[in-house]
Design a protein around this motif. Structure first.
Motif, PDB file in Angstrom:
ATOM      1  N   GLU A  80      14.538  11.343 -16.488  1.00 16.86           N
ATOM      2  CA  GLU A  80      14.716  12.152 -15.182  1.00 16.86           C
ATOM      3  C   GLU A  80      15.313  13.351 -15.252  1.00 16.86           C
ATOM      4  OE1 GLU A  80      16.801   9.332 -12.837  1.00 16.86           O
ATOM      5  OE2 GLU A  80      15.796   7.840 -13.399  1.00 16.86           O
TER       6      GLU A  80
ATOM      7  N   ARG B  30       9.115  25.816  -8.693  1.00 13.89           N
ATOM      8  CA  ARG B  30       8.317  25.359  -7.552  1.00 13.89           C
ATOM      9  C   ARG B  30       9.421  25.498  -6.271  1.00 13.89           C
ATOM     10  NH1 ARG B  30       3.116  25.143  -7.596  1.00 13.89           N
ATOM     11  NH2 ARG B  30       2.259  23.835  -9.159  1.00 13.89           N
TER      12      ARG B  30
ATOM     13  N   GLY C 250       0.985   7.412  -8.425  1.00 12.65           N
ATOM     14  CA  GLY C 250       2.215   6.590  -8.866  1.00 12.65           C
ATOM     15  C   GLY C 250       1.757   4.876  -9.138  1.00 12.65           C
TER      16      GLY C 250
ATOM     17  N   ALA D  74       9.356  24.242  -3.184  1.00 16.35           N
ATOM     18  CA  ALA D  74       9.565  22.909  -2.625  1.00 16.35           C
ATOM     19  C   ALA D  74      10.344  21.950  -3.280  1.00 16.35           C
ATOM     20  CB  ALA D  74       8.251  22.183  -2.478  1.00 16.35           C
ATOM     21  N   VAL D  75      10.588  22.156  -4.493  1.00 23.22           N
ATOM     22  CA  VAL D  75      11.305  21.216  -5.277  1.00 23.22           C
ATOM     23  C   VAL D  75      12.664  21.723  -5.346  1.00 23.22           C
ATOM     24  CG1 VAL D  75      11.852  20.363  -7.791  1.00 23.22           C
ATOM     25  CG2 VAL D  75       9.374  20.287  -6.787  1.00 23.22           C
TER      26      VAL D  75
ATOM     27  N   ALA E  64       5.471  20.464  -1.066  1.00 17.49           N
ATOM     28  CA  ALA E  64       6.431  19.659  -0.685  1.00 17.49           C
ATOM     29  C   ALA E  64       7.471  18.847  -1.358  1.00 17.49           C
ATOM     30  CB  ALA E  64       5.757  18.231  -0.144  1.00 17.49           C
ATOM     31  N   GLY E  65       7.298  18.616  -2.659  1.00 14.97           N
ATOM     32  CA  GLY E  65       8.367  18.245  -3.559  1.00 14.97           C
ATOM     33  C   GLY E  65       9.091  17.209  -3.286  1.00 14.97           C
ATOM     34  N   SER E  66       8.727  16.294  -2.582  1.00 17.70           N
ATOM     35  CA  SER E  66       9.285  14.866  -2.317  1.00 17.70           C
ATOM     36  C   SER E  66       9.636  14.008  -3.532  1.00 17.70           C
ATOM     37  CB  SER E  66       8.811  14.242  -1.020  1.00 17.70           C
ATOM     38  OG  SER E  66       7.408  13.842  -1.382  1.00 17.70           O
ATOM     39  N   LYS E  67      10.628  13.375  -3.821  1.00 16.49           N
ATOM     40  CA  LYS E  67      10.954  12.590  -5.003  1.00 16.49           C
ATOM     41  C   LYS E  67      10.620  11.233  -4.662  1.00 16.49           C
ATOM     42  CE  LYS E  67      14.610  13.634  -7.553  1.00 16.49           C
ATOM     43  NZ  LYS E  67      16.197  13.465  -7.914  1.00 16.49           N
TER      44      LYS E  67
ATOM     45  N   SER F 223       3.978  12.221 -11.141  1.00 21.53           N
ATOM     46  CA  SER F 223       3.523  11.179 -11.496  1.00 21.53           C
ATOM     47  C   SER F 223       2.044  11.144 -12.264  1.00 21.53           C
ATOM     48  CB  SER F 223       3.314  10.077 -10.721  1.00 21.53           C
ATOM     49  OG  SER F 223       2.707  10.494  -9.276  1.00 21.53           O
TER      50      SER F 223
ATOM     51  N   THR G 183      11.970   4.616 -13.161  1.00 20.83           N
ATOM     52  CA  THR G 183      12.110   6.216 -13.477  1.00 20.83           C
ATOM     53  C   THR G 183      11.943   6.914 -11.860  1.00 20.83           C
ATOM     54  OG1 THR G 183      11.886   8.102 -14.747  1.00 20.83           O
ATOM     55  CG2 THR G 183       9.978   6.850 -13.989  1.00 20.83           C
ATOM     56  N   GLU G 184      11.758   8.250 -11.744  1.00 21.77           N
ATOM     57  CA  GLU G 184      11.565   8.988 -10.663  1.00 21.77           C
ATOM     58  C   GLU G 184      10.678  10.156 -10.818  1.00 21.77           C
ATOM     59  OE1 GLU G 184      15.688   9.813  -9.731  1.00 21.77           O
ATOM     60  OE2 GLU G 184      15.590  11.758 -10.537  1.00 21.77           O
ATOM     61  N   PHE G 185       9.903  10.514  -9.924  1.00 20.12           N
ATOM     62  CA  PHE G 185       8.850  11.562 -10.181  1.00 20.12           C
ATOM     63  C   PHE G 185       9.023  12.570  -8.610  1.00 20.12           C
ATOM     64  CE2 PHE G 185       6.835   7.683  -9.796  1.00 20.12           C
ATOM     65  CZ  PHE G 185       6.100   7.781  -8.710  1.00 20.12           C
ATOM     66  N   TYR G 186       8.167  13.497  -8.843  1.00 18.21           N
ATOM     67  CA  TYR G 186       7.910  14.262  -7.659  1.00 18.21           C
ATOM     68  C   TYR G 186       6.272  14.247  -7.305  1.00 18.21           C
ATOM     69  CZ  TYR G 186      12.352  16.442  -8.394  1.00 18.21           C
ATOM     70  OH  TYR G 186      13.894  16.602  -8.290  1.00 18.21           O
ATOM     71  N   SER G 187       6.343  14.591  -5.839  1.00 19.79           N
ATOM     72  CA  SER G 187       4.858  14.395  -5.260  1.00 19.79           C
ATOM     73  C   SER G 187       4.730  15.887  -4.846  1.00 19.79           C
ATOM     74  CB  SER G 187       4.598  13.497  -4.409  1.00 19.79           C
ATOM     75  OG  SER G 187       4.812  12.090  -4.720  1.00 19.79           O
ATOM     76  N   SER G 188       3.280  16.121  -4.891  1.00 22.98           N
ATOM     77  CA  SER G 188       2.957  17.491  -4.152  1.00 22.98           C
ATOM     78  C   SER G 188       3.937  18.502  -4.327  1.00 22.98           C
ATOM     79  CB  SER G 188       2.580  17.270  -2.551  1.00 22.98           C
ATOM     80  OG  SER G 188       1.576  16.122  -2.509  1.00 22.98           O
ATOM     81  N   VAL G 189       4.076  18.888  -5.807  1.00 21.64           N
ATOM     82  CA  VAL G 189       5.149  20.027  -6.041  1.00 21.64           C
ATOM     83  C   VAL G 189       4.656  21.281  -5.535  1.00 21.64           C
ATOM     84  CG1 VAL G 189       6.295  18.799  -7.782  1.00 21.64           C
ATOM     85  CG2 VAL G 189       4.050  20.294  -8.329  1.00 21.64           C
ATOM     86  N   GLY G 190       3.612  21.478  -5.209  1.00 22.99           N
ATOM     87  CA  GLY G 190       3.043  22.678  -4.646  1.00 22.99           C
ATOM     88  C   GLY G 190       3.699  23.048  -3.173  1.00 22.99           C
TER      89      GLY G 190
ATOM     90  N   ASP H 297      11.992  11.746   1.066  1.00 21.58           N
ATOM     91  CA  ASP H 297      11.939  11.213  -0.521  1.00 21.58           C
ATOM     92  C   ASP H 297      11.736   9.660  -0.148  1.00 21.58           C
ATOM     93  OD1 ASP H 297      12.890  13.457  -1.686  1.00 21.58           O
ATOM     94  OD2 ASP H 297      14.865  12.917  -1.843  1.00 21.58           O
TER      95      ASP H 297
ATOM     96  N   LYS I  98       9.223  16.151 -12.991  1.00 16.79           N
ATOM     97  CA  LYS I  98       7.722  16.251 -13.293  1.00 16.79           C
ATOM     98  C   LYS I  98       6.874  15.187 -12.252  1.00 16.79           C
ATOM     99  CE  LYS I  98       9.049  13.794 -17.140  1.00 16.79           C
ATOM    100  NZ  LYS I  98      10.193  12.817 -16.581  1.00 16.79           N
TER     101      LYS I  98
END
Lengths: 203, 203
Positions: free
Chosen positions: B181, B65, A188, B67-68, A136-139, B187, A127-134, A44, B185
Motif C-alpha cells: 500500500e 494526481r 476491482g 485528486a489523490v 476523483a482519487g477515491s480509495k 486496480s 490491500t487498497e487501491f485508488y479509482s479514477s485517479v484523473g 472512499d 496505484k
C-alpha cells in the motif's frame, strides 16, 4: 435475492447543487508554472471478495448504475436497453459512517447486500487501491471472507432504495467471466478473482 | 525519464463551470418509485500493460494526481507531503480523439508517455472494464504489448504540461508491489499484472 428490475422513464436534467458531486479546482505550481486541475471529492469505499465454499462460487452483486447507463446510452443507439446499465460488482459500500472501522463497515455491507453475517475475525484485508485517479482519487479497501449458508441471515438485496441482486459466479467460470465484456464489471472484481487464484490455487 | 517533481503552493478554489467535470442528474422510475442519481460524464480511456522483455520488467508511469493529493490531504495531517499525491499507473490516456481507433490511441500514448514506438499489430486487447460505477461509469479498454529498446524513440514523459516519470517494476517484484500500500496505484494495474502471470506463467 432476485430483485425486481423495472426501470423506466429515464430522463436527465442539469445539476448545479449536487450533494454528492462537488467539483473543486486545485491550483498549484509545477516546476515554476501555474497549473489548475478540476476534481471531485468522492467517498472512499470498502469492497469484499466473498467466496462461498460449499457452492465453490464467488458471491457478487448486480445493480443498476445510472452513470454506466448514461455512458452506454452515448455509444449504443438505437433501441438502448436498460440492461446495459447493470454492472457486476463486489459487495461494497462507501465509508461514510463516522467512528466505524473499515472492517465493521465491510461486515455491515455483507449483511445488507448479500444477507450473510460474518464475524469480524473472519474478514481479512487484502490491500487498497485508488479509482479514477484523473478526477476523483477515491480509495477502496479490499477485504476477503469465506462464507457458507450457516452465516445466512436474510436474502440480501440492500436497504432503503437499493435494489441489488445477489449473483453466484462458479469459481470454474470466473476467469472466463472476468474477460467476457458482455458482463459489465469493475477492475476491482477482476483483480480480486485473480488474487484468489494466485493466493489459494497458485495459478 | 526522471521528471522533475517540484510542486508547490497548492490551493483549492470553488469550481462552478468546469469544462471537465459536468454534474448531471438522472431521473428514473424504479419499481414504480421516482428516483434520482447524480453523476458525471467522464471520458473513456485506454491503458496498456507494457512488458519489457530484456529487462524482465513492467513499464509504468508515475505522476502527480491532484485528486489523490486532495483525498490524502484529508486523511494525513500535519506535514502532508506532496509525494502522497503521486500514483503508479499503467501507461494510459483518455479517448477523446475522434476518428482514431482505441488501439491507435493506445499506440500514441505509449510513444508520448513512455517513448516506445510499437506497431499496431503488436498491441493486443485484453478486455475492458468500468471505473467508479457509482458516479462516473467510464470505460477503460486494456491492451498489452511486449517491448524492448529497439522500439525506443524518445525518453517519454508526456506532452504539453504532462510531467510523467517512466518506472520499471521488475516482474519478480510485481506481486509484492501490487499488494504494498505504500505505492499508491489503481486496480487496473493490479489486475493487469495478475493477468500477465496467469496468462503467460500459469500462476
Amino acid at each position: 435475492m432476485m430483485a425486481l428490475k423495472e426501470i423506466s422513464n429515464i430522463r436527465f436534467c442539469s445539476c448545479h447543487d449536487s450533494q454528492y458531486i462537488k467539483p473543486k479546482r486545485m491550483l498549484f505550481c509545477e516546476n515554476g508554472k501555474e497549473r489548475s486541475w478540476d476534481i471531485i471529492e468522492a467517498h472512499d469505499s470498502v469492497a469484499i471478495l466473498l467466496y462461498h465454499q460449499p457452492k465453490d462460487s464467488f458471491v457478487m452483486v448486480k445493480q443498476f448504475r445510472p452513470a454506466v447507463y448514461l455512458k452506454e446510452s452515448t455509444r449504443k443507439t438505437p433501441n438502448l436497453k436498460v440492461e446495459l446499465g447493470y454492472t457486476f460488482e463486489l459487495c461494497a459500500g462507501i465509508t461514510d459512517k463516522a467512528g466505524k472501522s473499515l472492517k465493521k463497515i465491510a461486515q455491515e455491507e455483507i449483511l445488507e447486500e448479500c444477507g450473510y453475517e460474518i464475524p469480524l475475525e473472519n474478514i481479512h484485508k487484502i490491500t487498497e487501491f485508488y479509482s479514477s485517479v484523473g478526477f476523483a482519487g477515491s480509495k477502496q479497501t479490499l477485504f476477503f471472507a469465506t462464507i457458507d449458508e450457516s452465516c445466512r441471515q436474510n436474502q440480501g438485496g440492500g436497504i432503503d432504495d437499493e435494489n441489488i441482486e445477489v449473483v453466484f459466479i462458479p469459481k470454474t467460470e470466473a476467469y472466463d467471466f472476468i474477460l467476457n465484456e458482455s458482463y459489465p464489471k469493475t477492475s476491482g472484481v477482476m483483480f480480486a478473482f485473480l488474487w484468489f487464484f494466485k493466493n489459494f490455487e497458485g495459478c
